[in-house]
Design a protein around this motif. Structure first.
Motif, PDB file in Angstrom:
ATOM      1  N   LEU A 161     -23.578 -36.221  19.914  1.00 22.40           N
ATOM      2  CA  LEU A 161     -23.356 -37.028  21.111  1.00 22.40           C
ATOM      3  C   LEU A 161     -22.723 -36.244  22.253  1.00 22.40           C
ATOM      4  O   LEU A 161     -23.150 -36.342  23.404  1.00 22.40           O
ATOM      5  CB  LEU A 161     -22.472 -38.233  20.764  1.00 22.40           C
ATOM      6  N   SER A 162     -21.694 -35.440  21.962  1.00 19.33           N
ATOM      7  CA  SER A 162     -20.980 -34.752  23.039  1.00 19.33           C
ATOM      8  C   SER A 162     -21.886 -33.792  23.794  1.00 19.33           C
ATOM      9  O   SER A 162     -21.928 -33.795  25.029  1.00 19.33           O
ATOM     10  CB  SER A 162     -19.771 -33.996  22.466  1.00 19.33           C
ATOM     11  N   ARG A 163     -22.629 -32.976  23.067  1.00 19.36           N
ATOM     12  CA  ARG A 163     -23.497 -32.006  23.730  1.00 19.36           C
ATOM     13  C   ARG A 163     -24.669 -32.693  24.419  1.00 19.36           C
ATOM     14  O   ARG A 163     -25.120 -32.254  25.489  1.00 19.36           O
ATOM     15  CB  ARG A 163     -23.960 -30.961  22.716  1.00 19.36           C
ATOM     16  N   ALA A 164     -25.175 -33.760  23.804  1.00 26.04           N
ATOM     17  CA  ALA A 164     -26.248 -34.513  24.458  1.00 26.04           C
ATOM     18  C   ALA A 164     -25.768 -35.093  25.777  1.00 26.04           C
ATOM     19  O   ALA A 164     -26.476 -35.031  26.790  1.00 26.04           O
ATOM     20  CB  ALA A 164     -26.749 -35.619  23.535  1.00 26.04           C
ATOM     21  N   ALA A 176     -32.406 -20.234  25.334  1.00 28.71           N
ATOM     22  CA  ALA A 176     -32.863 -20.357  23.956  1.00 28.71           C
ATOM     23  C   ALA A 176     -31.744 -20.076  22.965  1.00 28.71           C
ATOM     24  O   ALA A 176     -31.635 -20.744  21.926  1.00 28.71           O
ATOM     25  CB  ALA A 176     -34.046 -19.425  23.714  1.00 28.71           C
ATOM     26  N   GLN A 177     -30.896 -19.084  23.263  1.00 29.04           N
ATOM     27  CA  GLN A 177     -29.824 -18.751  22.342  1.00 29.04           C
ATOM     28  C   GLN A 177     -28.824 -19.895  22.221  1.00 29.04           C
ATOM     29  O   GLN A 177     -28.376 -20.240  21.127  1.00 29.04           O
ATOM     30  CB  GLN A 177     -29.109 -17.472  22.785  1.00 29.04           C
ATOM     31  N   CYS A 178     -28.479 -20.505  23.347  1.00 30.96           N
ATOM     32  CA  CYS A 178     -27.589 -21.666  23.319  1.00 30.96           C
ATOM     33  C   CYS A 178     -28.248 -22.816  22.563  1.00 30.96           C
ATOM     34  O   CYS A 178     -27.587 -23.504  21.770  1.00 30.96           O
ATOM     35  CB  CYS A 178     -27.215 -22.087  24.729  1.00 30.96           C
ATOM     36  N   ALA A 179     -29.527 -23.028  22.809  1.00 28.03           N
ATOM     37  CA  ALA A 179     -30.253 -24.085  22.106  1.00 28.03           C
ATOM     38  C   ALA A 179     -30.194 -23.867  20.594  1.00 28.03           C
ATOM     39  O   ALA A 179     -30.066 -24.825  19.817  1.00 28.03           O
ATOM     40  CB  ALA A 179     -31.703 -24.136  22.581  1.00 28.03           C
ATOM     41  N   HIS A 180     -30.264 -22.612  20.179  1.00 28.61           N
ATOM     42  CA  HIS A 180     -30.163 -22.297  18.748  1.00 28.61           C
ATOM     43  C   HIS A 180     -28.762 -22.578  18.231  1.00 28.61           C
ATOM     44  O   HIS A 180     -28.577 -23.164  17.157  1.00 28.61           O
ATOM     45  CB  HIS A 180     -30.545 -20.841  18.509  1.00 28.61           C
ATOM     46  N   GLU A 181     -27.764 -22.168  18.978  1.00 19.85           N
ATOM     47  CA  GLU A 181     -26.376 -22.388  18.558  1.00 19.85           C
ATOM     48  C   GLU A 181     -26.052 -23.875  18.467  1.00 19.85           C
ATOM     49  O   GLU A 181     -25.267 -24.291  17.600  1.00 19.85           O
ATOM     50  CB  GLU A 181     -25.424 -21.701  19.542  1.00 19.85           C
ATOM     51  N   TRP A 182     -26.652 -24.676  19.324  1.00 23.78           N
ATOM     52  CA  TRP A 182     -26.399 -26.109  19.338  1.00 23.78           C
ATOM     53  C   TRP A 182     -27.277 -26.879  18.348  1.00 23.78           C
ATOM     54  O   TRP A 182     -27.097 -28.085  18.192  1.00 23.78           O
ATOM     55  CB  TRP A 182     -26.620 -26.672  20.744  1.00 23.78           C
ATOM     56  N   LEU A 184     -30.553 -27.278  18.633  1.00 26.33           N
ATOM     57  CA  LEU A 184     -31.730 -27.852  19.272  1.00 26.33           C
ATOM     58  C   LEU A 184     -33.009 -27.206  18.752  1.00 26.33           C
ATOM     59  O   LEU A 184     -34.059 -27.852  18.669  1.00 26.33           O
ATOM     60  CB  LEU A 184     -31.623 -27.689  20.795  1.00 26.33           C
ATOM     61  N   VAL A 185     -32.934 -25.918  18.417  1.00 22.82           N
ATOM     62  CA  VAL A 185     -34.072 -25.207  17.839  1.00 22.82           C
ATOM     63  C   VAL A 185     -33.654 -24.558  16.528  1.00 22.82           C
ATOM     64  O   VAL A 185     -32.472 -24.258  16.313  1.00 22.82           O
ATOM     65  CB  VAL A 185     -34.648 -24.141  18.806  1.00 22.82           C
ATOM     66  N   SER A 186     -34.626 -24.338  15.660  1.00 27.26           N
ATOM     67  CA  SER A 186     -34.356 -23.708  14.367  1.00 27.26           C
ATOM     68  C   SER A 186     -34.244 -22.194  14.463  1.00 27.26           C
ATOM     69  O   SER A 186     -33.504 -21.578  13.701  1.00 27.26           O
ATOM     70  CB  SER A 186     -35.475 -24.048  13.373  1.00 27.26           C
TER      71      SER A 186
END
Length: 266
Positions: A161-164, A176-182, A184-186
């Motif tokens: 919820l917080s990041r969304a 992309a790297q942040c998306a991976h850390e969060w 969002l991506v595998s």
């Protein structure tokens, strides 16, 4: 047949390519909506299909809404408030509904920017792989609108919820790297290796019994809204089906014979 989405079948794997690079694969044109929904329904109806890869033609995965159409009040954005509501319901909102009914495992191969509804489109897939150049943004607030295609439901389930809330309230892109850390991506892979990685993953999925894949995906989806006792009941029913398939017997036989299994969907 429209070429807005290319449908390519390679044995048991379908690759769907959004094919409107001139608009950076915007989703709000009815032709694109119709083509994508029809492609998903086609794959769902073909019991030989075991995995789907979704990607974009050109340098973008999807830019989401066509902002030129927003400016000019045409297409999805034409008419008064009541008309726009119906345009969304009869247009782009058909896409998340089609994904919700899709039992075939689906991989998003995010090859570039995924903004607004394009970000939400990636979230509709089960697994997301990102090219190193991919960028994700819940950019609706930046053009003065709200997530109208299910993003407010999809994003918190993917990253919390917080990041969304941070992504939706600020509209700030993440790489992309942040998306991976969060979460969002595998996985993040070099740009030139994205489709190879997606195909390898699709092949790994497709090596398993197609009926089991579809039932497993349905359990995961239903588990997002069921309580545990209800999900266990559904699991027991699906398990009763799985235990009496030829593919289950083949899996056991192959294990004892120490050879690869060959599944037919029976």
């Amino acid at each position: 047949m429209s070429d807005a989405v290319r449908y390519e079948l390679d044995e048991t794997i379908v690759t769907l390519t959004l094919n409107r690079p001139a608009t950076r694969n915007a989703l709000t044109e009815m032709e694109v909506v119709d083509a994508l929904v029809a492609s998903l329904e086609r794959a769902q109806a073909d019991l030989a299909v075991r995995a789907i890869i979704l990607t974009g033609e050109g340098t973008a995965f999807s830019s989401g809404g066509n902002i030129k159409h927003m400016r000019d009040d045409v297409g999805t954005f034409a008419g008064g408030s009541a008309h726009i509501r119906e345009n969304y319901r009869r247009g782009i909102q058909r896409i998340p509904k089609a994904f919700h009914e899709l039992d075939v495992p689906c991989i998003a191969a995010v090859n570039g920017p995924a903004h607004g509804a394009g970000c939400d489109l990636a979230l509709m897939c089960d697994i997301r792989l990102a090219a190193a150049s991919a960028v994700f943004a819940e950019s609706f607030a930046k053009v003065g609108i709200i997530p109208g295609d299910g993003g407010a439901w999809l994003l918190p389930r993917a990253i919390g919820l917080s990041r969304a809330c941070e992504m939706i309230f600020t509209g700030t892109p993440i790489d992309a790297q942040c998306a991976h850390e969060w979460g969002l991506v595998s996985r993040v892979v070099p740009d030139g290796e994205l489709m190879d990685a997606a195909r390898a993953l699709a092949r790994a999925i497709a090596s398993n019994p197609p009926g089991v894949l579809r039932m497993s995906k349905r359990l995961i989806r239903e588990g997002q809204r069921m309580d545990l006792p209800s999900l266990l009941e559904l699991s027991a029913a699906f398990q009763g089906i799985a235990h009496r398939t030829a593919d289950h017997r083949e899996a056991l036989t192959a294990t004892f014979e120490r050879r690869p299994a060959h599944f037919t969907g029976d």
